[in-house]
Write a protein that holds these residues in place. Structure first.
Motif, PDB file in Angstrom:
ATOM      1  N   GLN A 121       0.854  -1.195   0.000  1.00  0.00           N
ATOM      2  CA  GLN A 121       0.000   0.000   0.000  1.00  0.00           C
ATOM      3  C   GLN A 121       0.886   1.240   0.000  1.00  0.00           C
ATOM      4  N   LYS A 122       0.437   2.285  -0.728  1.00  0.00           N
ATOM      5  CA  LYS A 122       1.264   3.481  -0.847  1.00  0.00           C
ATOM      6  C   LYS A 122       0.410   4.709  -1.110  1.00  0.00           C
ATOM      7  N   PHE A 123       1.021   5.877  -0.908  1.00  0.00           N
ATOM      8  CA  PHE A 123       0.395   7.159  -1.218  1.00  0.00           C
ATOM      9  C   PHE A 123       0.899   7.646  -2.565  1.00  0.00           C
ATOM     10  N   LYS A 124       0.022   8.371  -3.275  1.00  0.00           N
ATOM     11  CA  LYS A 124       0.387   9.042  -4.514  1.00  0.00           C
ATOM     12  C   LYS A 124      -0.116  10.468  -4.436  1.00  0.00           C
ATOM     13  N   LEU A 125       0.567  11.363  -5.123  1.00  0.00           N
ATOM     14  CA  LEU A 125       0.165  12.765  -5.165  1.00  0.00           C
ATOM     15  C   LEU A 125       0.084  13.186  -6.622  1.00  0.00           C
TER      16      LEU A 125
ATOM     17  N   ASP B 230      -6.117  21.367  -9.478  1.00  0.00           N
ATOM     18  CA  ASP B 230      -6.338  20.628  -8.242  1.00  0.00           C
ATOM     19  C   ASP B 230      -5.109  19.859  -7.800  1.00  0.00           C
ATOM     20  N   VAL B 231      -5.157  19.431  -6.553  1.00  0.00           N
ATOM     21  CA  VAL B 231      -4.158  18.551  -5.960  1.00  0.00           C
ATOM     22  C   VAL B 231      -4.919  17.362  -5.401  1.00  0.00           C
ATOM     23  N   ARG B 232      -4.468  16.153  -5.734  1.00  0.00           N
ATOM     24  CA  ARG B 232      -5.150  14.945  -5.260  1.00  0.00           C
ATOM     25  C   ARG B 232      -4.162  14.046  -4.540  1.00  0.00           C
ATOM     26  N   LEU B 233      -4.521  13.666  -3.320  1.00  0.00           N
ATOM     27  CA  LEU B 233      -3.772  12.671  -2.560  1.00  0.00           C
ATOM     28  C   LEU B 233      -4.522  11.355  -2.677  1.00  0.00           C
ATOM     29  N   GLN B 234      -3.813  10.307  -3.048  1.00  0.00           N
ATOM     30  CA  GLN B 234      -4.434   8.993  -3.248  1.00  0.00           C
ATOM     31  C   GLN B 234      -3.732   7.978  -2.370  1.00  0.00           C
ATOM     32  N   TYR B 235      -4.515   7.170  -1.663  1.00  0.00           N
ATOM     33  CA  TYR B 235      -3.968   6.073  -0.867  1.00  0.00           C
ATOM     34  C   TYR B 235      -4.479   4.766  -1.455  1.00  0.00           C
TER      35      TYR B 235
ATOM     36  N   HIS C 166       2.594   8.011 -14.498  1.00  0.00           N
ATOM     37  CA  HIS C 166       2.630   9.413 -14.078  1.00  0.00           C
ATOM     38  C   HIS C 166       1.456  10.237 -14.603  1.00  0.00           C
ATOM     39  N   ILE C 167       0.786   9.796 -15.648  1.00  0.00           N
ATOM     40  CA  ILE C 167      -0.271  10.589 -16.284  1.00  0.00           C
ATOM     41  C   ILE C 167      -1.644  10.043 -15.896  1.00  0.00           C
ATOM     42  N   ASP C 168      -2.565  10.950 -15.604  1.00  0.00           N
ATOM     43  CA  ASP C 168      -3.951  10.596 -15.282  1.00  0.00           C
ATOM     44  C   ASP C 168      -4.862  11.482 -16.131  1.00  0.00           C
ATOM     45  N   ILE C 169      -5.737  10.858 -16.909  1.00  0.00           N
ATOM     46  CA  ILE C 169      -6.694  11.572 -17.751  1.00  0.00           C
ATOM     47  C   ILE C 169      -8.079  11.068 -17.374  1.00  0.00           C
TER      48      ILE C 169
ATOM     49  N   GLN D 248     -21.316  20.669 -14.331  1.00  0.00           N
ATOM     50  CA  GLN D 248     -20.376  20.683 -15.445  1.00  0.00           C
ATOM     51  C   GLN D 248     -19.898  19.281 -15.796  1.00  0.00           C
ATOM     52  N   ILE D 249     -19.461  19.153 -17.040  1.00  0.00           N
ATOM     53  CA  ILE D 249     -18.695  17.994 -17.488  1.00  0.00           C
ATOM     54  C   ILE D 249     -17.293  18.521 -17.743  1.00  0.00           C
ATOM     55  N   ALA D 250     -16.298  17.880 -17.121  1.00  0.00           N
ATOM     56  CA  ALA D 250     -14.931  18.407 -17.190  1.00  0.00           C
ATOM     57  C   ALA D 250     -13.941  17.317 -17.581  1.00  0.00           C
ATOM     58  N   LEU D 251     -12.913  17.727 -18.288  1.00  0.00           N
ATOM     59  CA  LEU D 251     -11.790  16.870 -18.646  1.00  0.00           C
ATOM     60  C   LEU D 251     -10.619  17.265 -17.762  1.00  0.00           C
ATOM     61  N   ARG D 252     -10.008  16.284 -17.084  1.00  0.00           N
ATOM     62  CA  ARG D 252      -8.878  16.545 -16.178  1.00  0.00           C
ATOM     63  C   ARG D 252      -7.626  15.876 -16.726  1.00  0.00           C
ATOM     64  N   LEU D 253      -6.539  16.630 -16.797  1.00  0.00           N
ATOM     65  CA  LEU D 253      -5.212  16.116 -17.167  1.00  0.00           C
ATOM     66  C   LEU D 253      -4.321  16.326 -15.955  1.00  0.00           C
ATOM     67  N   ALA D 254      -3.630  15.273 -15.518  1.00  0.00           N
ATOM     68  CA  ALA D 254      -2.842  15.387 -14.284  1.00  0.00           C
ATOM     69  C   ALA D 254      -1.515  14.649 -14.403  1.00  0.00           C
ATOM     70  N   TYR D 255      -0.569  15.114 -13.597  1.00  0.00           N
ATOM     71  CA  TYR D 255       0.722  14.448 -13.435  1.00  0.00           C
ATOM     72  C   TYR D 255       0.803  13.996 -11.986  1.00  0.00           C
ATOM     73  N   GLY D 256       1.152  12.710 -11.773  1.00  0.00           N
ATOM     74  CA  GLY D 256       1.229  12.187 -10.415  1.00  0.00           C
ATOM     75  C   GLY D 256       2.477  11.365 -10.190  1.00  0.00           C
ATOM     76  N   PHE D 257       2.760  11.129  -8.916  1.00  0.00           N
ATOM     77  CA  PHE D 257       3.929  10.338  -8.543  1.00  0.00           C
ATOM     78  C   PHE D 257       3.705   9.720  -7.166  1.00  0.00           C
ATOM     79  N   GLU D 258       4.461   8.658  -6.876  1.00  0.00           N
ATOM     80  CA  GLU D 258       4.395   8.000  -5.573  1.00  0.00           C
ATOM     81  C   GLU D 258       5.162   8.818  -4.546  1.00  0.00           C
ATOM     82  N   LEU D 259       4.658   8.821  -3.340  1.00  0.00           N
ATOM     83  CA  LEU D 259       5.365   9.509  -2.241  1.00  0.00           C
ATOM     84  C   LEU D 259       6.262   8.536  -1.505  1.00  0.00           C
TER      85      LEU D 259
END
Length: 172
Positions: free
Chosen positions: A36-40, A62-67, A144-147, A161-172
């Motif tokens: 198990q790990k965190f991602k940001l 936005d900023v998203r923390l994922q566990y 690293h990419i989240d769409i 709204q309907i929104a398209l999100r493009l994100a860059y993420g990494f493991e903490l």
């Protein structure tokens, strides 16, 4: 409005079906051996309104923390800033969303469905309302990419709204 209610019911039915299929198909040893790990993640999203005539489009960050609970399930916390833009007759509305969510990977550990619920705190142009919001979404997450594509529903603010999100993420 009846169509919107039918869309909500359909989304939750599909989400429940995918989640139960995904969770029953997992191997016990896979669950026991998963680290198990965190991602940001940092994302940008653009949206268009689905009802109401007050707003023309939306832009946010936005900023998203994922566990990660397992290889296929995660908990999320998301915050940031979203601005709903208008033409000439109504001032723009900027708000800070604060959402908690659940993400379930349904295909090849990369394609997912997610549901979030929280609040949107209006912070610009003398708006003084807080809206409950919920946001079902579907997406693709690589290393690293989240769409993702999401529908975001507000009980206030005169739009959704309907929104398209493009994100860059990494493991903490």
């Amino acid at each position: 409005m009846k169509n919107l209610q039918n869309i909500r019911i359909l989304f939750f039915a599909v989400f429940a079906m995918f989640y139960t299929t995904t969770s029953t198909a997992q191997q016990n040893d896979e669950i026991q051996n998963y680290d198990q790990k965190f991602k940001l993640g940092f994302g940008v999203s653009g949206g268009i309104p689905t009802d109401g005539d007050d707003y023309d489009w939306a832009l946010g960050g936005d900023v998203r923390l994922q566990y990660d609970l397992s290889k296929r399930t995660s908990l999320t916390l998301t915050t940031g800033f979203t601005n709903l833009f208008v033409g000439d007759d109504v001032p723009d509305l900027g708000f800070i969303p604060a959402k908690a969510g659940f993400k379930a990977f349904v295909w090849e550990d990369q394609f997912y469905v997610m549901g979030e619920i929280g609040a949107g705190f209006a912070v610009t142009n003398n708006y003084n309302e807080t809206s409950i919001l919920w946001a079902p979404s579907i997406g693709y997450a690589g290393k690293h990419i989240d769409i993702s594509l999401r529908y975001e529903d507000y009980d206030k603010f005169n739009t959704n709204q309907i929104a398209l999100r493009l994100a860059y993420g990494f493991e903490l």
